[in-house]
Design a protein around this motif. Structure first.
Motif, PDB file in Angstrom:
ATOM      1  N   ALA A   1       0.819  -1.217   0.000  1.00 14.55           N
ATOM      2  CA  ALA A   1       0.000   0.000   0.000  1.00 14.55           C
ATOM      3  C   ALA A   1       0.848   1.260   0.000  1.00 14.55           C
ATOM      4  CB  ALA A   1      -0.944   0.008   1.202  1.00 14.55           C
ATOM      5  N   LYS A   2       2.139   1.144   0.305  1.00 10.51           N
ATOM      6  CA  LYS A   2       2.992   2.325   0.405  1.00 10.51           C
ATOM      7  C   LYS A   2       4.142   2.322  -0.589  1.00 10.51           C
ATOM      8  CE  LYS A   2       1.940   3.359   5.234  1.00 10.51           C
ATOM      9  NZ  LYS A   2       2.498   3.604   6.571  1.00 10.51           N
ATOM     10  N   ARG A   3       4.107   1.384  -1.541  1.00  8.35           N
ATOM     11  CA  ARG A   3       5.146   1.354  -2.564  1.00  8.35           C
ATOM     12  C   ARG A   3       4.534   0.852  -3.869  1.00  8.35           C
ATOM     13  NH1 ARG A   3       6.811  -3.562   0.366  1.00  8.35           N
ATOM     14  NH2 ARG A   3       6.189  -5.355  -0.925  1.00  8.35           N
ATOM     15  N   LEU A   4       5.278   1.014  -4.948  1.00  3.91           N
ATOM     16  CA  LEU A   4       4.815   0.512  -6.235  1.00  3.91           C
ATOM     17  C   LEU A   4       4.728  -1.000  -6.203  1.00  3.91           C
ATOM     18  CD1 LEU A   4       4.148   0.812  -9.263  1.00  3.91           C
ATOM     19  CD2 LEU A   4       6.624   0.809  -9.697  1.00  3.91           C
ATOM     20  N   ASP A   5       3.586  -1.546  -6.645  1.00  3.73           N
ATOM     21  CA  ASP A   5       3.464  -2.991  -6.799  1.00  3.73           C
ATOM     22  C   ASP A   5       2.440  -3.279  -7.891  1.00  3.73           C
ATOM     23  OD1 ASP A   5       1.018  -2.525  -5.318  1.00  3.73           O
ATOM     24  OD2 ASP A   5       1.033  -4.657  -4.822  1.00  3.73           O
ATOM     25  N   SER A   6       2.208  -4.557  -8.168  1.00  2.00           N
ATOM     26  CA  SER A   6       1.410  -4.952  -9.327  1.00  2.00           C
ATOM     27  C   SER A   6      -0.060  -4.576  -9.230  1.00  2.00           C
ATOM     28  CB  SER A   6       1.529  -6.466  -9.551  1.00  2.00           C
ATOM     29  OG  SER A   6       1.066  -7.178  -8.420  1.00  2.00           O
ATOM     30  N   SER A   7      -0.538  -4.199  -8.049  1.00  2.00           N
ATOM     31  CA  SER A   7      -1.949  -3.826  -7.915  1.00  2.00           C
ATOM     32  C   SER A   7      -2.230  -2.392  -8.342  1.00  2.00           C
ATOM     33  CB  SER A   7      -2.410  -4.023  -6.464  1.00  2.00           C
ATOM     34  OG  SER A   7      -1.782  -3.084  -5.605  1.00  2.00           O
ATOM     35  N   ASP A   8      -1.186  -1.624  -8.656  1.00  2.00           N
ATOM     36  CA  ASP A   8      -1.355  -0.191  -8.913  1.00  2.00           C
ATOM     37  C   ASP A   8      -1.763   0.133 -10.346  1.00  2.00           C
ATOM     38  OD1 ASP A   8      -0.684   0.430  -6.279  1.00  2.00           O
ATOM     39  OD2 ASP A   8       1.463   0.420  -6.735  1.00  2.00           O
ATOM     40  N   ALA A   9      -1.727  -0.836 -11.244  1.00  2.00           N
ATOM     41  CA  ALA A   9      -2.129  -0.620 -12.640  1.00  2.00           C
ATOM     42  C   ALA A   9      -2.477  -1.965 -13.258  1.00  2.00           C
ATOM     43  CB  ALA A   9      -1.004   0.049 -13.432  1.00  2.00           C
ATOM     44  N   GLN A  10      -3.065  -1.911 -14.438  1.00  2.00           N
ATOM     45  CA  GLN A  10      -3.388  -3.154 -15.133  1.00  2.00           C
ATOM     46  C   GLN A  10      -2.123  -3.930 -15.491  1.00  2.00           C
ATOM     47  OE1 GLN A  10      -6.145  -2.449 -18.420  1.00  2.00           O
ATOM     48  NE2 GLN A  10      -7.082  -0.769 -17.292  1.00  2.00           N
ATOM     49  N   TYR A  11      -1.025  -3.196 -15.692  1.00  2.00           N
ATOM     50  CA  TYR A  11       0.260  -3.826 -15.971  1.00  2.00           C
ATOM     51  C   TYR A  11       1.353  -2.995 -15.317  1.00  2.00           C
ATOM     52  CZ  TYR A  11       4.510  -5.208 -18.418  1.00  2.00           C
ATOM     53  OH  TYR A  11       5.793  -5.618 -18.702  1.00  2.00           O
ATOM     54  N   VAL A  12       2.230  -3.647 -14.566  1.00  2.00           N
ATOM     55  CA  VAL A  12       3.352  -2.967 -13.916  1.00  2.00           C
ATOM     56  C   VAL A  12       4.638  -3.691 -14.293  1.00  2.00           C
ATOM     57  CG1 VAL A  12       4.449  -2.338 -11.728  1.00  2.00           C
ATOM     58  CG2 VAL A  12       1.958  -2.148 -11.973  1.00  2.00           C
ATOM     59  N   GLN A  13       5.604  -2.929 -14.809  1.00  2.00           N
ATOM     60  CA  GLN A  13       6.925  -3.467 -15.132  1.00  2.00           C
ATOM     61  C   GLN A  13       7.976  -2.724 -14.320  1.00  2.00           C
ATOM     62  OE1 GLN A  13       9.938  -2.996 -18.857  1.00  2.00           O
ATOM     63  NE2 GLN A  13       8.012  -4.004 -19.405  1.00  2.00           N
ATOM     64  N   MET A  14       8.931  -3.454 -13.780  1.00  2.00           N
ATOM     65  CA  MET A  14      10.054  -2.846 -13.068  1.00  2.00           C
ATOM     66  C   MET A  14      11.358  -3.211 -13.752  1.00  2.00           C
ATOM     67  SD  MET A  14       9.113  -3.199  -9.034  1.00  2.00           S
ATOM     68  CE  MET A  14       7.531  -2.635  -8.398  1.00  2.00           C
ATOM     69  N   ILE A  15      12.242  -2.224 -13.863  1.00  2.00           N
ATOM     70  CA  ILE A  15      13.594  -2.438 -14.385  1.00  2.00           C
ATOM     71  C   ILE A  15      14.544  -2.094 -13.247  1.00  2.00           C
ATOM     72  CG2 ILE A  15      15.307  -1.742 -16.097  1.00  2.00           C
ATOM     73  CD1 ILE A  15      12.986  -0.984 -17.952  1.00  2.00           C
ATOM     74  N   ILE A  16      15.254  -3.080 -12.736  1.00  2.00           N
ATOM     75  CA  ILE A  16      16.039  -2.922 -11.513  1.00  2.00           C
ATOM     76  C   ILE A  16      17.523  -2.964 -11.852  1.00  2.00           C
ATOM     77  CG2 ILE A  16      16.532  -3.920  -9.250  1.00  2.00           C
ATOM     78  CD1 ILE A  16      13.638  -5.052  -9.342  1.00  2.00           C
ATOM     79  N   THR A  17      18.239  -1.888 -11.497  1.00  2.00           N
ATOM     80  CA  THR A  17      19.653  -1.768 -11.879  1.00  2.00           C
ATOM     81  C   THR A  17      20.585  -1.437 -10.715  1.00  2.00           C
ATOM     82  OG1 THR A  17      19.202   0.525 -12.532  1.00  2.00           O
ATOM     83  CG2 THR A  17      19.201  -1.129 -14.286  1.00  2.00           C
ATOM     84  N   SER A  18      20.054  -1.242  -9.511  1.00  2.00           N
ATOM     85  CA  SER A  18      20.931  -1.047  -8.336  1.00  2.00           C
ATOM     86  C   SER A  18      20.339  -1.816  -7.165  1.00  2.00           C
ATOM     87  CB  SER A  18      21.106   0.435  -7.993  1.00  2.00           C
ATOM     88  OG  SER A  18      19.895   1.015  -7.539  1.00  2.00           O
ATOM     89  N   ARG A  19      20.225  -3.088  -7.386  1.00  4.12           N
ATOM     90  CA  ARG A  19      19.518  -3.997  -6.491  1.00  4.12           C
ATOM     91  C   ARG A  19      20.068  -3.964  -5.066  1.00  4.12           C
ATOM     92  NH1 ARG A  19      18.489 -10.192  -8.564  1.00  4.12           N
ATOM     93  NH2 ARG A  19      16.832 -10.746  -7.101  1.00  4.12           N
ATOM     94  N   CYS A  20      19.160  -3.805  -4.101  1.00  2.00           N
ATOM     95  CA  CYS A  20      19.482  -3.870  -2.661  1.00  2.00           C
ATOM     96  C   CYS A  20      20.377  -2.730  -2.185  1.00  2.00           C
ATOM     97  CB  CYS A  20      20.117  -5.200  -2.296  1.00  2.00           C
ATOM     98  SG  CYS A  20      18.982  -6.592  -2.372  1.00  2.00           S
ATOM     99  N   THR A  21      20.558  -1.691  -2.987  1.00  2.00           N
ATOM    100  CA  THR A  21      21.303  -0.504  -2.526  1.00  2.00           C
ATOM    101  C   THR A  21      20.358   0.685  -2.615  1.00  2.00           C
ATOM    102  OG1 THR A  21      22.267  -0.274  -4.736  1.00  2.00           O
ATOM    103  CG2 THR A  21      23.578  -1.414  -3.097  1.00  2.00           C
ATOM    104  N   THR A  22      20.471   1.496  -3.641  1.00  2.00           N
ATOM    105  CA  THR A  22      19.494   2.573  -3.825  1.00  2.00           C
ATOM    106  C   THR A  22      18.189   2.056  -4.406  1.00  2.00           C
ATOM    107  OG1 THR A  22      20.612   3.051  -5.916  1.00  2.00           O
ATOM    108  CG2 THR A  22      21.144   4.461  -4.038  1.00  2.00           C
TER     109      THR A  22
END
Length: 342
Positions: free
Chosen positions: A217-238
């Motif tokens: 409820a407080k971050r971007l996740d798949s329930s926020d739109a009909q389709y959600v894509q994430m591109i992750i390039t600084s995993r577990c840091t920023t």
């Protein structure tokens, strides 16, 4: 002393021990410590945080958050407001619309965001709006993160206004980098998850994910739109450790440093520092992928190690970015050091 340690960790983050040390810094037990780490890292990089604001803004939200909009017929993006008398000269309500939102300490006039808007107009016949919330992001990280809820709420109000002018929610796409990804998520949630798509470009991790999980409820996740894509390039840091989208792409495993950030002085890097370069690289990859000739094909796999061992060779593939076939799942791919990085 703390700053000196961070400097060593950040600059040498391509080494295994240094990268592990950086992860330890982010695996702290309190929100305060995570925010302190973010502020301190920025202090190392800039050597000056005196201009960061404190307290809270007393301005009306329409002063602190502005929308710069246009289309192929009006490519010079101009400020657009709710109940805008000149809306017809800025937007074509019969066409889809894309909102691009920057992150912490950024603004809507930066080259990367203007270039992304221009490339969207070049390759996609759509309206484009830049969400400029620079007045609310030039704070310490914790305050800026808290402001994302206000910005997301106002963005949803603006989209509701455009919906009344004839743009259906299923023609609305949100693209957000870092904290801008969570702003996009907030807006999508306020609109009941009915908008077409959200692309989260390396969504900010600190204060939004483990070890203090704030919940979907407080971050971007798949329930926020009909389709959600994430591109992750600084995993577990920023960036976040694990994607919460319908599809999650991990270029080069999603880890720091991304290939073009290993030797920033010799590559086409976003900054001269590996961590922030990797965090920003998600934006560059997404922008490159707007050109249909630049194909970033990800292989569906349960982990990067299995992908490297070629144990997912016969799994499904799809394109990273807006041309995905939307098969769903986690996808890994290798990118190159030089533009266009395919």
């Amino acid at each position: 002393m703390f700053h000196n340690i961070l400097t060593i960790l950040v600059i040498t983050s391509c080494g295994g021990r240094a990268f592990a040390g950086l992860l330890d810094l982010f695996n702290v037990n309190t929100d305060y410590n995570a925010a302190f780490v973010m502020d301190s890292i920025f202090d190392v990089m800039s050597n000056d945080t005196k201009y960061l604001l404190s307290g809270d803004s007393t301005n009306p939200i329409e002063t602190d958050v502005t929308f710069l909009c246009g289309n192929r017929n009006a490519p010079n993006l101009t400020q657009t407001v709710i109940n805008d008398a000149g809306l017809s000269s800025k937007l074509v309500t019969s066409k889809p619309i894309v909102f691009i939102t920057h992150g912490w300490l950024d603004n809507g006039n930066k080259i990367w965001i203007r270039s992304m808007a221009a490339d969207y107009l070049k390759f996609v016949d759509t309206n484009v709006c830049i969400v400029n919330w620079s007045n609310l992001c030039l704070y310490g990280y914790a305050l800026a993160a808290n402001h994302t809820f206000r910005v997301g709420a106002y963005l949803s109000s603006f989209i509701t206004y455009l919906n009344r002018q004839g743009i259906p929610l299923n023609k609305v796409t949100l693209v957000g980098h870092s904290l801008g990804a969570h702003i996009s998520g907030h807006a999508g949630r306020y609109l009941g998850g009915k908008i077409a798509a959200i692309y989260g470009l390396d969504p900010a991790g600190p204060l939004f994910t483990l070890p203090f999980d704030v919940g979907p409820a407080k971050r971007l996740d798949s329930s926020d739109a009909q389709y959600v894509q994430m591109i992750i390039t600084s995993r577990c840091t920023t960036g976040v450790c694990v994607g919460d989208g319908h599809e999650n792409f991990y270029p080069t495993g999603g880890f720091v440093p991304q290939p073009n950030c290993v030797l920033p002085l010799f590559g086409n890097s976003e900054t001269f520092e590996p961590l922030t370069c990797s965090h920003a690289h998600a934006c560059t990859l997404f922008r490159m992928a707007l050109n249909p000739q630049n194909v970033f094909s990800g292989k569906k796999c349960s982990s990067y190690s299995l992908y490297l061992l070629e144990l997912c060779l016969f799994n499904k593939s799809t394109k990273m970015g807006i041309y995905t076939s939307r098969v769903g799942g986690d996808f890994y791919l290798i990118t190159s050091m030089f533009e266009p990085y395919t």
